[in-house]
Write an enzyme that holds these catalytic residues in place. Sequence first.
Site, short mmCIF file in Angstrom:
data_model
loop_
_atom_site.label_atom_id
_atom_site.label_comp_id
_atom_site.label_asym_id
_atom_site.label_seq_id
_atom_site.Cartn_x
_atom_site.Cartn_y
_atom_site.Cartn_z
N GLU A 16 -18.34 13.55 96.19
CA GLU A 16 -17.26 12.88 95.44
C GLU A 16 -15.91 13.55 95.68
O GLU A 16 -14.87 12.93 95.47
CB GLU A 16 -17.60 12.84 93.94
CG GLU A 16 -17.31 14.11 93.14
CD GLU A 16 -18.29 15.25 93.39
OE1 GLU A 16 -19.23 15.08 94.18
OE2 GLU A 16 -18.08 16.33 92.78
N CYS B 281 -24.97 18.68 93.24
CA CYS B 281 -24.76 20.11 92.95
C CYS B 281 -25.72 20.57 91.84
O CYS B 281 -26.91 20.65 92.07
CB CYS B 281 -23.30 20.39 92.62
SG CYS B 281 -22.91 22.16 92.77
N HIS C 126 -20.62 18.44 97.37
CA HIS C 126 -19.89 17.54 96.46
C HIS C 126 -19.28 16.39 97.24
O HIS C 126 -18.09 16.41 97.56
CB HIS C 126 -18.79 18.31 95.72
CG HIS C 126 -19.27 19.13 94.58
ND1 HIS C 126 -19.41 18.63 93.30
CD2 HIS C 126 -19.67 20.42 94.52
CE1 HIS C 126 -19.87 19.57 92.50
NE2 HIS C 126 -20.03 20.68 93.21
#
Length: 249
Positions: free
Chosen positions: A218, A110, A216
């Site tokens: 994660e 990001c 993202h």
Amino acid sequence: MPPLIGITCGRDSRADGVTRHCQNDAYVNTVVQAGGAPVLIPLVDAWPAVSALFQRLDGLLLSGGGDVEPALYGQQPHPQLGPVDPLRDSVEIALARSARIGSLPILAICRGIQVLNVALGGTLYQDIASEVAGALAHPYQPGNSRDHLAHTVQVSPNTRLAAILPGEAPLSVNSMHHQAVRDVAGSCVVSAVAPDGIIEAIEVPDHPFCIGAQWHPEEMVGRYPAMRGLFAALVGAADMLRPRGTDLG
Ligand code: MN
């Protein structure tokens, strides 16, 4: 021993004036689950201290966060520019350049892909919605979960990203950003693009492992385990490339 993965942090300021370092659990937990040992890198205006830490790392994760100071890529601030943190910019750009020069594995997420691109000489859109006609809704939409699939990306064939996330079909990703890569740094190639043309991933072909992703991963690993592959690849590269001279194991 698990390789040491440095994760950059943000800062927030409380109403009582106390400033704290902060980072989302998702980065830390996903690195641990991939077999890495996370190290949170503090934001200090003292490069010898950061450099001492950097030299002990086996990999670098440039994390998400706020906007990048536009003067760093030669632009005036746009009215829709959000808050910037000059100290975070300077620490992360120095880390990104050092990792690029030192061939340290890098995963940039990001804000991280934006920092990476600026560190290597590229530019950014300061606000997609007002600078790119016909753009999709890339910012976080209130009410959505953090793993909400907001749009697809087309992964470029024959890239490192394509090897990690294989498949002919477009990849669905989350999207929580209002800035994006504009002019790609000369040392990078584009490895994923959204249907509106917004660049969603870049990588450095002549570096052992340097990938930036605008989404993202994660936040997606719970429901979309394929996204763990990005972290497994980072930790695997960090493990493979680290100096072995003092490894008694
Ligand atoms: Mn997006």
